[in-house]
Design an enzyme around this catalytic site. Structure first.
Site, short mmCIF file in Angstrom:
data_model
loop_
_atom_site.label_atom_id
_atom_site.label_comp_id
_atom_site.label_asym_id
_atom_site.label_seq_id
_atom_site.Cartn_x
_atom_site.Cartn_y
_atom_site.Cartn_z
CG MET A 124 -17.48 13.85 126.93
SD MET A 124 -16.32 12.53 127.18
CE MET A 124 -16.76 11.45 125.84
CB CYS A 125 -22.96 11.50 129.03
SG CYS A 125 -22.01 10.27 128.09
#
Length: 193
Positions: A124-125
């Site tokens: 994700m990030c």
């Protein structure tokens, strides 16, 4: 994908630490490899500081009621930034650490062209931030043992549980051939911008 496990990568001028917040690295809600990623990130920060490299921490502002809701204990950065050394914490509300944070400007103003990224969550990030860095023509080094995530739960008719280690590896692979993957954080060297 450029993978280099036998030789250290060319030095980088900045370390981007992604969402190393208390909720994600301590207690029952921590990523499965929290101890490893905390140890490697601590080492990276220590060596970046010693070399005079820029250290930037990204801090996710979660939705109300989430474990990383601003102002909660889980939202707090677990490895404190050293403001006296010019370290910055940039708050974000989306996966990409460049979106509406000023990160690109900060890196440009500091003369950074080469950076390493570590933290959570791999798919994700960490991945979103690395992808944008590559799109902005930064050289990106991603130490394999310095990012982590959670298992992906089983989905009926789709898959069994996908182990966190596999999710992290797929996230690296999905970044393509421009990212430099190194096996160990200790193989990342730092220099001043």
């Amino acid at each position: 994908m450029s993978e280099s496990s036998a030789h250290p990568a060319k030095p980088v001028q900045a370390l981007i630490v992604v969402d190393m917040q208390t909720a994600f690295v301590t207690g029952e809600g921590a990523v499965p490899e929290a101890a490893r990623v905390l140890g490697r990130t601590t080492d990276l920060i220590t060596r970046a500081r010693a070399a005079g490299a820029l250290v930037v921490q990204l801090q996710n502002d979660g939705e109300p009621g989430s474990v990383d809701e601003p102002g909660t204990q889980g939202w707090e950065i677990h490895l404190p930034a050293d403001a006296d050394r010019g370290e910055r914490i940039l708050r974000k509300t989306v996966d990409d650490g460049f979106e509406e944070t000023g990160l690109a400007d900060l890196l440009a103003e500091s003369g950074v062209r080469d950076l390493a990224i570590c933290g959570v969550q791999s798919e994700m990030c960490v991945m979103a931030t690395a992808r944008t860095a590559l799109e902005l023509d930064f050289r990106v080094v991603l130490p394999h043992d310095a990012h982590a995530t959670y298992d992906i739960p089983a989905a009926e008719g789709i898959s069994d549980v996908v182990p966190a280690a596999m999710v992290s590896r797929v996230a690296e692979w999905a970044l393509g051939d421009e990212v430099e993957i190194v096996a160990r954080a200790q193989d990342v060297d730092f220099t001043k911008p």
